[in-house]
Design a protein around this motif. Sequence first.
Motif, PDB file in Angstrom:
ATOM      1  N   ASN A  23       0.610  -1.422  -0.181  1.00 40.60           N
ATOM      2  CA  ASN A  23      -0.100   0.099  -0.206  1.00 40.60           C
ATOM      3  C   ASN A  23       0.641   1.017  -0.030  1.00 40.60           C
ATOM      4  O   ASN A  23       0.472   2.663   0.502  1.00 40.60           O
ATOM      5  N   SER A  24       2.367   1.448  -0.167  1.00 44.87           N
ATOM      6  CA  SER A  24       3.394   2.670  -0.215  1.00 44.87           C
ATOM      7  C   SER A  24       3.741   2.392  -1.468  1.00 44.87           C
ATOM      8  O   SER A  24       3.947   0.655  -2.662  1.00 44.87           O
ATOM      9  N   LYS A  25       4.254   3.479  -2.002  1.00 45.70           N
ATOM     10  CA  LYS A  25       5.169   3.452  -3.237  1.00 45.70           C
ATOM     11  C   LYS A  25       6.606   2.811  -2.909  1.00 45.70           C
ATOM     12  O   LYS A  25       6.773   3.557  -1.251  1.00 45.70           O
ATOM     13  N   PRO A  26       7.552   2.192  -3.650  1.00 46.24           N
ATOM     14  CA  PRO A  26       8.402   1.754  -3.718  1.00 46.24           C
ATOM     15  C   PRO A  26       9.339   2.906  -2.330  1.00 46.24           C
ATOM     16  O   PRO A  26       9.928   2.493  -1.736  1.00 46.24           O
ATOM     17  N   SER A  27       9.534   3.933  -2.584  1.00 45.48           N
ATOM     18  CA  SER A  27      10.071   5.291  -2.087  1.00 45.48           C
ATOM     19  C   SER A  27       9.691   4.824  -0.645  1.00 45.48           C
ATOM     20  O   SER A  27      10.219   5.414   0.160  1.00 45.48           O
ATOM     21  N   SER A  28       8.540   4.835  -0.521  1.00 45.23           N
ATOM     22  CA  SER A  28       8.271   5.622   0.969  1.00 45.23           C
ATOM     23  C   SER A  28       7.467   4.209   1.596  1.00 45.23           C
ATOM     24  O   SER A  28       8.502   4.432   2.560  1.00 45.23           O
TER      25      SER A  28
END
Length: 92
Positions: free
Chosen positions: A45-50
């Motif tokens: 549920n997050s972007k890879p960077s996040s």
Amino acid sequence: MKINLTTVDTDRIIEMAWEDRTPFEAIEFQFGLSEKEVIAFMRANSKPSSFKMWRKRMAGRSTKHRELRVAGVDRFKCTMQKAISMNKISKR
């Protein structure tokens, strides 16, 4: 991992995962997700960077695990936090 969660539940899990003082045990108590499941949930549920930023941040937090906390801290919320009541009607 297939759990039927509402959008509000999803948002709350993400918020609790990002909070420094909310242990993984609190998330498990409220939503039934173990630490490994929270990690998988955050990855999904997050972007890879996040997600990478979150993992790096959580790696150094002793407050995210109940066993690593200072003795005597056994609550899930701050004692200064106000209690929220959904049925409260403000009086003027």
